[in-house]
Design a protein around this motif. Sequence first.
Motif, PDB file in Angstrom:
ATOM      1  N   TYR A  50       0.836  -1.207   0.000  1.00  0.00           N
ATOM      2  CA  TYR A  50       0.000   0.000   0.000  1.00  0.00           C
ATOM      3  C   TYR A  50       0.870   1.256   0.000  1.00  0.00           C
ATOM      4  CZ  TYR A  50      -4.317  -2.582   0.858  1.00  0.00           C
ATOM      5  OH  TYR A  50      -5.387  -3.413   0.745  1.00  0.00           O
ATOM      6  N   GLU A  51       1.902   1.248   0.823  1.00  0.00           N
ATOM      7  CA  GLU A  51       2.776   2.417   0.893  1.00  0.00           C
ATOM      8  C   GLU A  51       3.566   2.578  -0.405  1.00  0.00           C
ATOM      9  OE1 GLU A  51       2.093   4.380   3.168  1.00  0.00           O
ATOM     10  OE2 GLU A  51       1.117   3.026   4.567  1.00  0.00           O
ATOM     11  N   GLN A  52       3.969   1.466  -1.030  1.00  0.00           N
ATOM     12  CA  GLN A  52       4.678   1.543  -2.305  1.00  0.00           C
ATOM     13  C   GLN A  52       3.772   2.139  -3.382  1.00  0.00           C
ATOM     14  OE1 GLN A  52       7.915   1.056  -2.890  1.00  0.00           O
ATOM     15  NE2 GLN A  52       7.584   1.718  -4.987  1.00  0.00           N
ATOM     16  N   HIS A  53       2.488   1.828  -3.297  1.00  0.00           N
ATOM     17  CA  HIS A  53       1.534   2.443  -4.230  1.00  0.00           C
ATOM     18  C   HIS A  53       1.569   3.969  -4.078  1.00  0.00           C
ATOM     19  CE1 HIS A  53      -2.042   3.053  -6.652  1.00  0.00           C
ATOM     20  NE2 HIS A  53      -2.548   3.760  -5.660  1.00  0.00           N
ATOM     21  N   HIS A  54       1.658   4.449  -2.857  1.00  0.00           N
ATOM     22  CA  HIS A  54       1.761   5.899  -2.637  1.00  0.00           C
ATOM     23  C   HIS A  54       3.039   6.459  -3.237  1.00  0.00           C
ATOM     24  CE1 HIS A  54      -1.179   6.238   0.977  1.00  0.00           C
ATOM     25  NE2 HIS A  54      -1.780   6.209  -0.180  1.00  0.00           N
ATOM     26  N   VAL A  55       4.139   5.730  -3.072  1.00  0.00           N
ATOM     27  CA  VAL A  55       5.410   6.163  -3.663  1.00  0.00           C
ATOM     28  C   VAL A  55       5.233   6.335  -5.164  1.00  0.00           C
ATOM     29  CG1 VAL A  55       7.777   5.431  -4.212  1.00  0.00           C
ATOM     30  CG2 VAL A  55       6.900   5.194  -1.872  1.00  0.00           C
ATOM     31  N   GLN A  56       4.674   5.322  -5.821  1.00  0.00           N
ATOM     32  CA  GLN A  56       4.493   5.372  -7.276  1.00  0.00           C
ATOM     33  C   GLN A  56       3.543   6.504  -7.679  1.00  0.00           C
ATOM     34  OE1 GLN A  56       7.308   3.166  -7.388  1.00  0.00           O
ATOM     35  NE2 GLN A  56       6.462   3.449  -9.411  1.00  0.00           N
ATOM     36  N   HIS A  57       2.526   6.729  -6.877  1.00  0.00           N
ATOM     37  CA  HIS A  57       1.560   7.798  -7.148  1.00  0.00           C
ATOM     38  C   HIS A  57       2.244   9.169  -7.089  1.00  0.00           C
ATOM     39  CE1 HIS A  57      -2.427   9.630  -7.268  1.00  0.00           C
ATOM     40  NE2 HIS A  57      -2.065  10.390  -6.253  1.00  0.00           N
ATOM     41  N   ILE A  58       3.059   9.380  -6.076  1.00  0.00           N
ATOM     42  CA  ILE A  58       3.776  10.653  -5.942  1.00  0.00           C
ATOM     43  C   ILE A  58       4.733  10.849  -7.109  1.00  0.00           C
ATOM     44  CG2 ILE A  58       5.503  11.911  -4.571  1.00  0.00           C
ATOM     45  CD1 ILE A  58       4.156  10.617  -2.065  1.00  0.00           C
ATOM     46  N   LEU A  59       5.493   9.812  -7.438  1.00  0.00           N
ATOM     47  CA  LEU A  59       6.441   9.916  -8.547  1.00  0.00           C
ATOM     48  C   LEU A  59       5.719  10.248  -9.854  1.00  0.00           C
ATOM     49  CD1 LEU A  59       8.777   6.881  -7.742  1.00  0.00           C
ATOM     50  CD2 LEU A  59       9.350   9.313  -7.513  1.00  0.00           C
ATOM     51  N   ALA A  60       4.602   9.566 -10.094  1.00  0.00           N
ATOM     52  CA  ALA A  60       3.848   9.807 -11.326  1.00  0.00           C
ATOM     53  C   ALA A  60       3.255  11.208 -11.354  1.00  0.00           C
ATOM     54  CB  ALA A  60       2.741   8.756 -11.475  1.00  0.00           C
ATOM     55  N   ASP A  61       2.660  11.621 -10.242  1.00  0.00           N
ATOM     56  CA  ASP A  61       2.060  12.956 -10.181  1.00  0.00           C
ATOM     57  C   ASP A  61       3.082  14.063 -10.405  1.00  0.00           C
ATOM     58  OD1 ASP A  61      -0.433  11.917  -9.740  1.00  0.00           O
ATOM     59  OD2 ASP A  61      -0.567  12.556  -7.638  1.00  0.00           O
ATOM     60  N   MET A  62       4.279  13.845  -9.896  1.00  0.00           N
ATOM     61  CA  MET A  62       5.311  14.869  -9.999  1.00  0.00           C
ATOM     62  C   MET A  62       6.153  14.731 -11.262  1.00  0.00           C
ATOM     63  SD  MET A  62       4.601  16.729  -7.475  1.00  0.00           S
ATOM     64  CE  MET A  62       5.963  17.885  -7.582  1.00  0.00           C
ATOM     65  N   GLY A  63       5.997  13.623 -11.970  1.00  0.00           N
ATOM     66  CA  GLY A  63       6.808  13.396 -13.156  1.00  0.00           C
ATOM     67  C   GLY A  63       8.262  13.111 -12.813  1.00  0.00           C
ATOM     68  N   TRP A  64       8.473  12.518 -11.650  1.00  0.00           N
ATOM     69  CA  TRP A  64       9.823  12.210 -11.182  1.00  0.00           C
ATOM     70  C   TRP A  64      10.184  10.776 -11.547  1.00  0.00           C
ATOM     71  CZ3 TRP A  64       8.900  14.262  -5.546  1.00  0.00           C
ATOM     72  CH2 TRP A  64       8.921  15.664  -5.549  1.00  0.00           C
ATOM     73  N   ALA A  65      11.485  10.524 -11.670  1.00  0.00           N
ATOM     74  CA  ALA A  65      11.987   9.174 -11.908  1.00  0.00           C
ATOM     75  C   ALA A  65      12.016   8.404 -10.589  1.00  0.00           C
ATOM     76  CB  ALA A  65      13.387   9.233 -12.512  1.00  0.00           C
ATOM     77  N   ASP A  66      12.067   7.074 -10.693  1.00  0.00           N
ATOM     78  CA  ASP A  66      12.114   6.232  -9.492  1.00  0.00           C
ATOM     79  C   ASP A  66      13.307   6.539  -8.599  1.00  0.00           C
ATOM     80  OD1 ASP A  66       9.800   4.781  -9.755  1.00  0.00           O
ATOM     81  OD2 ASP A  66      10.749   3.150 -10.872  1.00  0.00           O
ATOM     82  N   ASP A  67      14.384   7.007  -9.193  1.00  0.00           N
ATOM     83  CA  ASP A  67      15.607   7.197  -8.416  1.00  0.00           C
ATOM     84  C   ASP A  67      15.750   8.598  -7.829  1.00  0.00           C
ATOM     85  OD1 ASP A  67      16.074   8.524 -10.769  1.00  0.00           O
ATOM     86  OD2 ASP A  67      18.033   7.615 -11.146  1.00  0.00           O
ATOM     87  N   VAL A  68      14.687   9.390  -7.856  1.00  0.00           N
ATOM     88  CA  VAL A  68      14.756  10.725  -7.270  1.00  0.00           C
ATOM     89  C   VAL A  68      15.021  10.598  -5.770  1.00  0.00           C
ATOM     90  CG1 VAL A  68      12.274  10.967  -6.796  1.00  0.00           C
ATOM     91  CG2 VAL A  68      13.656  12.986  -7.150  1.00  0.00           C
ATOM     92  N   VAL A  69      15.892  11.431  -5.280  1.00  0.00           N
ATOM     93  CA  VAL A  69      16.223  11.415  -3.856  1.00  0.00           C
ATOM     94  C   VAL A  69      15.326  12.417  -3.150  1.00  0.00           C
ATOM     95  CG1 VAL A  69      18.015  11.863  -2.151  1.00  0.00           C
ATOM     96  CG2 VAL A  69      18.598  10.736  -4.302  1.00  0.00           C
ATOM     97  N   ALA A  70      14.641  11.951  -2.123  1.00  0.00           N
ATOM     98  CA  ALA A  70      13.757  12.817  -1.348  1.00  0.00           C
ATOM     99  C   ALA A  70      14.447  13.146  -0.031  1.00  0.00           C
ATOM    100  CB  ALA A  70      12.427  12.123  -1.089  1.00  0.00           C
ATOM    101  N   PRO A  71      14.919  14.376   0.120  1.00  0.00           N
ATOM    102  CA  PRO A  71      15.637  14.730   1.349  1.00  0.00           C
ATOM    103  C   PRO A  71      14.722  14.781   2.556  1.00  0.00           C
ATOM    104  CG  PRO A  71      15.224  16.681   0.049  1.00  0.00           C
ATOM    105  CD  PRO A  71      14.754  15.504  -0.769  1.00  0.00           C
TER     106      PRO A  71
END
Length: 170
Positions: A50-71
């Motif tokens: 479920y939490e990984q789904h949120h990760v993918q949702h945020i990445l998709a919404d922001m147009g970020w790649a999977d390897d973006v570093v979130a400080p």
Amino acid sequence: MSPLQTIEDLMSQALAIEREAVSRYNELADIMETHNNAEVAALFRQMAQYEQHHVQHILADMGWADDVVAPRSGGMWTTPEAPETVAFEDVHYLMHPWHALKLALQAEERAQAFFDDLARRASTDSIRRAAEEMRDEEAEHVALVKAWLEKVPKPDDDWADDPDPPRYID
């Protein structure tokens, strides 16, 4: 904790929170598997999904790649771990699904309160709306975990009694 200035700031912090939750739930599942507690391990794996789904949702919404570093900078939270992270010390190797769900519920409620606080203190309407959306998603998780809790039995008071406890040799 200072108000966020951009949507990117909010989403990068949300990404860090969700990734930390994914990591912790998977670690807890590994621990439960080590202790042959397959039922709780499966529940923690499901929470990680479920939490990984949120990760993918945020990445998709922001147009970020999977390897973006979130400080984790910026004073978003003051505790050593993110609001949605279950603490290792709260886990017992003999815990039942009910216990795991209670821990997940506490984590989801902390995340909901965290995003609610961000929404109230947002510096712009767009940040407020995004934080409210995240708060509402966490509220959905709270409701989901509460529904799961109603379906599993509460363990007896002696649930932690181990007839063959681990032995430590120095």
